[in-house]
Design a protein around this motif. Structure first.
Motif, PDB file in Angstrom:
ATOM      1  N   SER A   1       0.839  -1.189   0.000  1.00 46.05           N
ATOM      2  CA  SER A   1       0.000   0.000   0.000  1.00 46.05           C
ATOM      3  C   SER A   1       0.870   1.235   0.000  1.00 46.05           C
ATOM      4  O   SER A   1       1.719   1.382   0.869  1.00 46.05           O
ATOM      5  CB  SER A   1      -0.906  -0.009   1.240  1.00 46.05           C
ATOM      6  OG  SER A   1      -1.515   1.237   1.395  1.00 46.05           O
TER       7      SER A   1
ATOM      8  N   ARG B   1      -7.619   0.264  -4.551  1.00 50.20           N
ATOM      9  CA  ARG B   1      -6.449  -0.254  -5.247  1.00 50.20           C
ATOM     10  C   ARG B   1      -6.853  -1.218  -6.353  1.00 50.20           C
ATOM     11  O   ARG B   1      -6.057  -1.525  -7.240  1.00 50.20           O
ATOM     12  CB  ARG B   1      -5.509  -0.972  -4.261  1.00 50.20           C
ATOM     13  CG  ARG B   1      -6.104  -2.258  -3.704  1.00 50.20           C
ATOM     14  CD  ARG B   1      -5.098  -3.107  -2.927  1.00 50.20           C
ATOM     15  NE  ARG B   1      -4.542  -2.347  -1.826  1.00 50.20           N
ATOM     16  CZ  ARG B   1      -3.240  -2.020  -1.743  1.00 50.20           C
ATOM     17  NH1 ARG B   1      -2.415  -2.400  -2.699  1.00 50.20           N
ATOM     18  NH2 ARG B   1      -2.787  -1.358  -0.722  1.00 50.20           N
TER      19      ARG B   1
ATOM     20  N   ARG C   1      -2.686   9.419  -3.039  1.00 50.06           N
ATOM     21  CA  ARG C   1      -3.896   8.636  -3.276  1.00 50.06           C
ATOM     22  C   ARG C   1      -4.884   9.413  -4.117  1.00 50.06           C
ATOM     23  O   ARG C   1      -4.997  10.627  -4.023  1.00 50.06           O
ATOM     24  CB  ARG C   1      -4.532   8.241  -1.933  1.00 50.06           C
ATOM     25  CG  ARG C   1      -3.698   7.213  -1.184  1.00 50.06           C
ATOM     26  CD  ARG C   1      -4.392   6.829   0.109  1.00 50.06           C
ATOM     27  NE  ARG C   1      -4.556   7.962   1.007  1.00 50.06           N
ATOM     28  CZ  ARG C   1      -3.590   8.381   1.812  1.00 50.06           C
ATOM     29  NH1 ARG C   1      -2.429   7.768   1.830  1.00 50.06           N
ATOM     30  NH2 ARG C   1      -3.799   9.411   2.617  1.00 50.06           N
TER      31      ARG C   1
END
Length: 532
Positions: free
Chosen positions: A273, A316, A428
């Motif tokens: 991540s 994701r 992000r």
């Protein structure tokens, strides 16, 4: 055997038809269609009302194996709760959610056990988290070997998790019919995307799940979890439900992963991540959940029921758009009339703390994606749906909704975060916006009528201004008109003040109105019956 009117408390639990009108009339049985009974409408933390729904075709008249349970955080106790008003009476019910059901025993627990053993044909599980499966495990001792095994139907990854981590003789006895178990439970592994060799026309890919109902299942993403080093016999626990990925396996920075050249194909991508990459070098993977399309072939009507789900904009492994592409033609034709979908938190919650769930700003964005596809089907020649920016909104480079944190950063003038074109492109996706436009959300005052449609409820002005989307749309007509969106899995905050459902419903109504979607939002009650 005789017929009785239900007690007032049971009548008040109410029924809702396809037009969203509360009713306790007995005429619903005369019409073919779908009925959904809500046993558990919340996402916790109370254990007596977490996710659990019953679905049946009204054409089956409560015959054996004519009902499916979708998720089972609440199951047997939810049925008992509905039947308690008619305790100590054998009857054919003529009111309430179970109108037309024959009760062969005197008390509610015995009748609920009969319902669980004989009327419920299968339990469809969206994902193996405890708030979606715990009741079924606890209820299994009520099953009887002579009645045949009760079916758990789910994606292969979900079945594997339940088999490995619940019915494993450690957490719970192995009551399944696999690996020497007791044989009270059997597993039905559903193919992701449907069974290509089954059905014709509108029913291609659907598989029979009980008397009168067929279903198709799609995988969706529900946040991320740590990818623990598996034992040799445990490798399959982290595999996707799809047989093959869109590309070959390759070694990347975080280990082996499928090639993601087709991000909408729906496969795991166990890579580090970006927000959690650090000294520990822990590997993370997508949590797999699912959505069921459940169809009554007699009435040619469908309902769509989601498990826990995250928005594509911060995932994701975004997989929602593919589901909307399947649903859109059914909505355009009028076959799909209701969606049950989670919205766990209100818009005060930051994206980083959604943990694989939706909040109103993200649910509206997902429904806008669906609306755009429906528009292309219904009005293929129209170009009237081009987006126009609100007068109060600055130039924006993305339609991704802003989190409260992004709004605060813009309001305090911290440049280089979210208000400059092209800055921080490696962050992000949910922070990729150049500016925000409204004040942070204000707390909504209590308001009655949680289950009423937007046209019947007054909307708080500050809330409507602070939480509507970045852009509005002009459509030839509202693309989702006639669609009912039932909001489930709301997380109760267990504090004084208005219920969490009121805040979430008002935010959805305000933003849905601004987006011009045309759908109606409802928050169903425990024990509510909905006809579709």
């Amino acid at each position: 055997m005789f017929t009785i009117d239900m007690a007032p408390s049971m009548q008040q639990s109410g029924q809702r038809d396809a037009e969203g009108t509360s009713s306790t009339e007995n005429g619903k049985e005369e019409h073919s269609g779908l009925q959904v009974v809500v046993l558990g409408p919340t996402g916790g933390p109370r254990e007596d009302r977490v996710t659990g729904l019953l679905v049946r075709s009204t054409s089956t008249k409560w015959s054996a194996n004519s009902v499916i349970a979708v998720d089972a955080g609440t199951l047997l106790c939810g049925v008992i709760n509905i039947l308690e008003p008619c305790d100590n009476q054998r009857a054919v019910l003529d009111r309430g959610p179970f109108s037309g059901l024959e009760l062969p025993f005197n008390n509610a627990p015995a009748n609920a056990a009969h319902f669980f053993r004989h009327i419920i044909g299968a339990v469809l599980i969206t994902h193996p988290h405890l708030d979606h499966v715990s009741a079924f495990a606890i209820n299994t001792p009520a099953l009887e070997a002579g009645n045949g095994a009760k079916t758990i139907a789910a994606l292969p990854s979900v079945v594997t998790a339940i088999k490995t981590h619940i019915f494993n003789d450690v957490i719970w006895p192995n009551l399944s019919d696999e690996e020497g178990g007791a044989g009270l439970v059997t597993y039905q592994r559903l193919r992701e995307g449907g069974e290509a060799m089954l059905g014709i026309g509108d029913e291609r890919g659907y598989k029979r799940v009980c008397e009168g109902l067929v279903a198709k299942c799609f995988a969706v993403s529900h946040g991320s979890c740590r990818l623990h080093p598996p034992a040799e016999s445990d490798v399959h626990h982290r595999l996707s439900s799809a047989a093959f990925g869109p590309g070959p396996m390759k070694l990347g920075p975080g280990g082996f992963s499928f090639s993601m050249e087709e991000p909408d194909a729906g496969y795991y991508s166990p890579v580090d991540s970006p927000s959690l990459r650090g000294a520990s070098k822990e590997k993370w993977t997508t949590v797999e959940s699912s959505v069921f399309l459940i169809r009554c072939p007699v009435a040619k009507r469908e309902v769509m029921i989601f498990g826990d789900i995250e928005p594509d904009s911060i995932s994701r492994n975004p997989r929602n758009k593919r589901v909307w592409e399947v649903a859109a033609p059914k909505i355009a034709s009028g076959q799909l009339r209701a969606i049950f979908i989670e919205c766990s938190y209100n818009d005060d919650v930051e994206d980083d703390y959604l943990y694989g769930h939706l909040c109103p700003r993200h649910l509206i964005t997902e429904l806008t994606t669906l609306a755009s596809i429906v528009k292309e089907i219904k009005f293929p020649e129209s170009d009237a749906t081009k987006k126009r920016k609100r007068a109060s909104a600055p130039d924006v480079g993305t339609d991704v909704p802003l989190s409260p944190k992004s709004k605060r950063l813009a309001l305090t003038g911290e440049k280089g975060q979210s208000n400059r074109r092209g800055s921080n492109r490696s962050t992000r996706r949910h922070t990729r916006a150049k500016a925000a436009f409204d004040e942070p959300n204000e707390r909504l005052e209590a308001s009655p009528g949680v289950s009423q449609p937007a046209t019947d409820v007054g909307i708080n002005t500050q809330l409507a201004e602070s939480s509507d989307p970045l852009t509005t749309h002009t459509w030839p007509e509202p693309p989702l008109a006639g669609l009912r969106v039932y909001v489930i899995h709301i997380k109760d905050h267990l504090t004084d003040g208005p219920p969490a459902a009121e805040r979430i419903l008002h935010e959805l109504q305000a933003q849905g109105k601004s987006a011009g979607l045309g759908c109606q939002f409802y928050v169903p009650d425990r024990g509510e019956s909905i006809f579709i």
